[in-house]
Design an enzyme around this catalytic site. Structure first.
Site, mmCIF file in Angstrom:
data_model
loop_
_atom_site.group_PDB
_atom_site.id
_atom_site.type_symbol
_atom_site.label_atom_id
_atom_site.label_comp_id
_atom_site.label_asym_id
_atom_site.label_seq_id
_atom_site.Cartn_x
_atom_site.Cartn_y
_atom_site.Cartn_z
ATOM 1 N N CYS A 63 0.840 -1.207 0.000
ATOM 2 C CA CYS A 63 0.000 0.000 0.000
ATOM 3 C C CYS A 63 0.864 1.243 0.000
ATOM 4 C CB CYS A 63 -0.844 0.039 1.255
ATOM 5 S SG CYS A 63 -1.945 -1.331 1.345
ATOM 6 N N GLU A 67 -1.476 -6.157 -8.602
ATOM 7 C CA GLU A 67 -2.135 -7.115 -7.712
ATOM 8 C C GLU A 67 -3.652 -6.912 -7.768
ATOM 9 O OE1 GLU A 67 -1.503 -8.584 -3.154
ATOM 10 O OE2 GLU A 67 -1.821 -6.457 -3.465
ATOM 11 N N TYR A 110 -5.125 -12.630 -6.058
ATOM 12 C CA TYR A 110 -4.859 -12.322 -4.653
ATOM 13 C C TYR A 110 -5.737 -13.209 -3.771
ATOM 14 C CZ TYR A 110 -3.880 -8.994 -0.779
ATOM 15 O OH TYR A 110 -3.473 -8.383 0.388
ATOM 16 N N TYR A 168 -9.215 -11.465 1.934
ATOM 17 C CA TYR A 168 -10.051 -10.926 0.860
ATOM 18 C C TYR A 168 -10.897 -12.054 0.247
ATOM 19 C CZ TYR A 168 -7.345 -6.707 1.503
ATOM 20 O OH TYR A 168 -6.766 -5.594 2.062
ATOM 21 N N ALA A 203 8.757 -5.216 0.968
ATOM 22 C CA ALA A 203 8.004 -3.968 0.902
ATOM 23 C C ALA A 203 8.831 -2.946 1.669
ATOM 24 C CB ALA A 203 6.623 -4.138 1.499
ATOM 25 N N CYS A 232 9.442 0.075 12.073
ATOM 26 C CA CYS A 232 8.533 0.887 12.906
ATOM 27 C C CYS A 232 7.121 0.957 12.337
ATOM 28 C CB CYS A 232 9.092 2.300 13.039
ATOM 29 S SG CYS A 232 9.193 3.194 11.459
ATOM 30 N N CYS A 242 5.441 3.572 7.694
ATOM 31 C CA CYS A 242 5.026 3.491 6.291
ATOM 32 C C CYS A 242 3.578 3.002 6.182
ATOM 33 C CB CYS A 242 5.949 2.572 5.504
ATOM 34 S SG CYS A 242 6.302 1.023 6.351
ATOM 35 N N CYS A 289 8.208 7.397 5.379
ATOM 36 C CA CYS A 289 9.123 6.427 5.979
ATOM 37 C C CYS A 289 10.049 7.140 6.948
ATOM 38 C CB CYS A 289 9.934 5.754 4.866
ATOM 39 S SG CYS A 289 11.300 4.736 5.467
HETATM 40 FE FE1 SF4 Z 1 10.853 0.534 7.660
HETATM 41 FE FE2 SF4 Z 1 10.482 3.020 6.858
HETATM 42 FE FE3 SF4 Z 1 8.414 1.433 7.193
HETATM 43 FE FE4 SF4 Z 1 9.771 2.275 9.334
HETATM 44 S S1 SF4 Z 1 8.613 3.536 7.920
HETATM 45 S S2 SF4 Z 1 9.047 0.190 8.891
HETATM 46 S S3 SF4 Z 1 11.823 2.373 8.483
HETATM 47 S S4 SF4 Z 1 10.031 1.191 5.703
#
Ligand code: SF4
Ligand code: ADP
Length: 686
Positions: A30, A103, A169, A174, A320, A347, A350, A362
């Site tokens: 996404c 997808e 998918y 889904y 991803a 974390c 994203c 990110c």
């Molecule tokens: Fe990784 Fe960036 Fe997503 Fe955090 S925001 S989980 S650093 S891809």
């Protein structure tokens, strides 16, 4: 060139009628942009292709208005007018020699169709699986024929749009998983009951897709390796009928994209889930099929990636998040620049773009989603405009990113940090349970700064305004961060909390991170609602305190729902024996009792407590900035051409915002950025 242990990652892989140039495979993910912001999406995917990913996919792509997931933004291929937006992406991806995939998605009872107001269609009259009060209609045979036709038509449009690979998918809850699962499929016809029947719709759709586009396009199936409903402990799959199902379909598609249904483990936070966590689920799949297999695992280590291939677990390294944090990860591995990899910290910031319906961002990569809108590239900076010098004060994520990005622009940068330790909040927070990977935010930037002779770092340099004027740089940016408040001020206490006695033992996360810990019975009051409250509660419980986590919200870690922190954090606290107290507003604490009021009735109750930890809001540390502005030498013809405050000392926020602020400052310095000009807006007219 001598052989590298990572050469294996750069071998081409045949996927049906197409060939991926290497094993780096950006799985569908996404973006919060989808059909609403096609240019943001297309340019972001292009950068990944440029960075060396052999296959670049879209996010889930609805094939019909009866699969409308808004406010979660998907791509769409509802009719021919959708083709143009996708063609922009495929053209850009192809320009770098990568394959483009889409997808296709039939949503079933996970869709509420809030935008289109279509009736959701599923295997039965299911309650909405995303918590909306809209049940689905049990599909009859003509609905099934329609669904097959919509999917086929979308595949044909995908071909016209230039895609090389198309997905069926069949996981993540889904429509097709609703047919596969005994829990959701109670039909008595040829599409329900026995395994062969429940698999029937998936089989038909794979065959339809192969028939429609399989001559030139690869057909991938995204499938769960977990037995229906999961139920096993993390990393311990329960053997069941999934294998039998797989056996019925094993040779049908050109590629298997293997997953599990539980997002909270599949895209697990580093706080709870290690790298390569899906291996126990995926390990046996290759022995069941001759087709290539891809899966994910928050792979950031090239050794782990190569080992997955060498040991026959995977053919393609799915990613991803690692591709979001570092779109150039494949190229960096190929060029042997491992120290330049911007590793994902796990974390899930994203993922918040999806839940909030806004472009993906990110923590590690501030350029994500800004490739088209702001013209930012993850590896290239705009060149400097002068020989001016820049002083950055504070080496937290904001200051480190500003210094690093300005250094790459070519400026002479001085980075002054008050303490011996660099990294500010990420260094502090990385000491808390589960957050060690936060330190990657610091480490990547320090590695880069180390390579830049034009960036000098001064530790143990707590600067005053006077010293700033003595140094007399042309530009100064204050990035001195923020401290957690001790007065209870927060979203649910905008007038503060009157009943916090001055002598009462009150702690903040800053105390905890500095090693000043409460003892005995502790109430952690969380009016921040992200990770800090639950992490502090966990730490104190592990240190032996009797802990109550209290929050004015109805749920623990409400904002953590957007990152998947919430459920796992609550489960962990319950397992540890932390008491949870929700919908309670803190009223007073006298060193023996915490008094709180019900947020609905106001009724007061007491909890016996020796100590109180306030996790509410933060106070910018902007004194230095204000002193500079008031300093007698700060005049229009004084030594400083510009003074700025950036990051948490400007407006405390998440780490991703701090990194973004540092990056933005660096891009904009002397770059004639017009603050009044509207942000480039991805308006779409078909
Ligand atoms: Fe990784 Fe960036 Fe997503 Fe955090 S925001 S989980 S650093 S891809
Ligand atoms: P951000 O998230 O905005 O980067 P942090 O709180 O993580 O903010 O980092 C701020 C950094 O600034 C800390 O490492 C802190 O020690 C440092 N700092 C604060 N005041 C000064 C000062 N006067 N001179 C130099 N460094 C400072």
């Amino acid at each position: 060139m001598s052989a590298s242990p990572f050469d294996i990652l750069f071998e081409p892989v045949q996927i049906g009628p197409v060939t991926a140039k290497n094993r780096f495979y950006q799985v569908p993910h996404c973006t919060g942009s989808g059909a609403l912001r096609p240019r943001i999406q297309a340019h972001m995917r292009e950068v990944k292709a440029e960075g060396g990913w052999g296959v670049v996919n879209t996010e889930y792509c609805s094939v019909h208005p009866s699969s409308d997931d808004l406010p979660y933004v998907s791509a769409t291929l509802w009719d021919d007018r959708d083709i143009k937006a996708h063609a922009e992406m495929t053209e850009k991806v192809h320009a770098h020699g990568a394959l483009a995939g889409v997808e296709l998605m039939l949503g079933g009872a996970r869709m509420a169709n809030l935008d289109t107001r279509e009736v959701p269609l599923s295997a039965g009259n299911l309650p909405n699986l995303a918590g909306n009060p809209f049940q689905s209609r049990a599909m009859d045979l003509s609905d099934i024929r329609d669904a097959r036709r919509w999917h086929r038509d979308a595949a044909l449009r995908a071909k016209t749009a230039g895609f090389d690979l198309v997905y069926v998918y069949a996981t993540h809850g889904y429509l097709l998983s609703q047919f596969l699962s005994k829990t959701t499929n109670h039909r008595g016809d040829a599409y329900g009951g026995a395994l062969e029947n429940r698999v029937r719709l998936l089989r038909e759709i794979i065959e339809d897709t192969k028939d429609a586009v399989g001559d030139t396009m690869a057909v991938a199936v995204r499938f769960s390796a977990e037995t229906n409903g999961g139920g096993g402990a993390d990393g311990a799959p329960i053997p069941g009928e999934t294998e039998d199902m797989f056996g019925l379909l094993a040779e049908l598609p050109d590629l298997w994209d293997i997953n599990i249904e539980d997002y909270s483990y599949e895209m697990g936070l580093s706080r709870f889930t290690p790298e390569a966590a899906l291996e126990p689920y995926v390990a046996g799949i290759k022995s069941l099929t001759s087709k290539p297999v891809v899966s994910v695992g928050r792979f950031t280590s090239p050794d782990t990636m190569a080992s997955q291939v060498r040991r026959g677990v995977l053919d393609l390294i799915g990613a991803a998040r690692p591709s979001i944090a570092d779109p150039f990860l494949p190229n960096k591995i190929r060029e042997g620049r491992l120290e330049d990899i911007r590793e994902c910290i796990g974390c899930n910031i994203c993922y918040t773009g999806d839940g909030k319906g806004v472009p993906i961002r990110c923590t590690q990569n501030p350029t994500m989603s800004e490739e088209w809108r702001r013209g930012w590239h993850p590896e290239r900076m705009n060149a400097k405009r002068s020989d001016d010098t820049v002083l950055i004060v504070g080496a937290g994520p904001t200051g480190l990113e500003a210094a690093h990005a300005l250094g790459k622009r070519g400026y002479n940068v001085m980075l002054a940090e008050a303490t011996r330790v660099l990294g500010g909040r990420v260094t502090q927070e990385a000491r808390l349970p589960g957050l060690t990977q936060w330190a990657r935010v610091r480490d990547y930037r320090l590695q880069q700064i180390d390579k830049l002779p034009n960036v000098e770092v001064f530790r143990e340099s707590a600067l005053t305004a006077e010293q700033v004027f003595e140094i007399a740089p042309d530009h100064v940016a204050i990035a001195t961060g923020a401290t957690w408040r001790r007065d209870g001020y927060g979203a649910n206490a905008l007038a503060g909390i009157a009943g916090l006695g001055p002598a009462a033992p009150i702690f903040t996360p800053d105390d905890i991170m500095a090693g000043r810990l409460p003892e005995g019975r502790v109430v952690v009051y969380d009016d921040d609602h992200y990770y800090m409250g639950t992490v502090v509660a966990e730490l104190l419980r592990l240190k032996g305190c009797a802990v109550t986590l209290m929050t004015p919200e109805d749920l623990v870690s409400t904002w953590g729902a957007y990152t998947y922190d919430r459920w796992r954090a609550q489960a962990r606290l319950l397992e540890l024996g932390v008491q949870l107290s929700v919908a309670r507003s803190l009223r007073s604490f006298d060193g023996a009792r915490v008094v709180s009021g019900c947020t609905y009735t106001g009724r007061e109750t007491e909890v016996a407590a020796d100590d109180l930890v306030l996790v509410t809001a933060r106070q910018p540390k902007d004194a230095l900035y204000r002193q500079i502005l008031e300093y007698p030498l700060h005049t229009s013809d004084g030594p400083l051409k510009s003074v700025a405050k950036i990051g948490d000392c400007d407006a405390p926020a998440i780490i991703a915002a701090a990194v973004f602020a540092g990056h933005r400052y660096a891009r904009a310095l002397e770059a004639d950025v017009d603050r009044d000009a509207p942000l480039r807006h991805d308006r779409v007219y078909s």
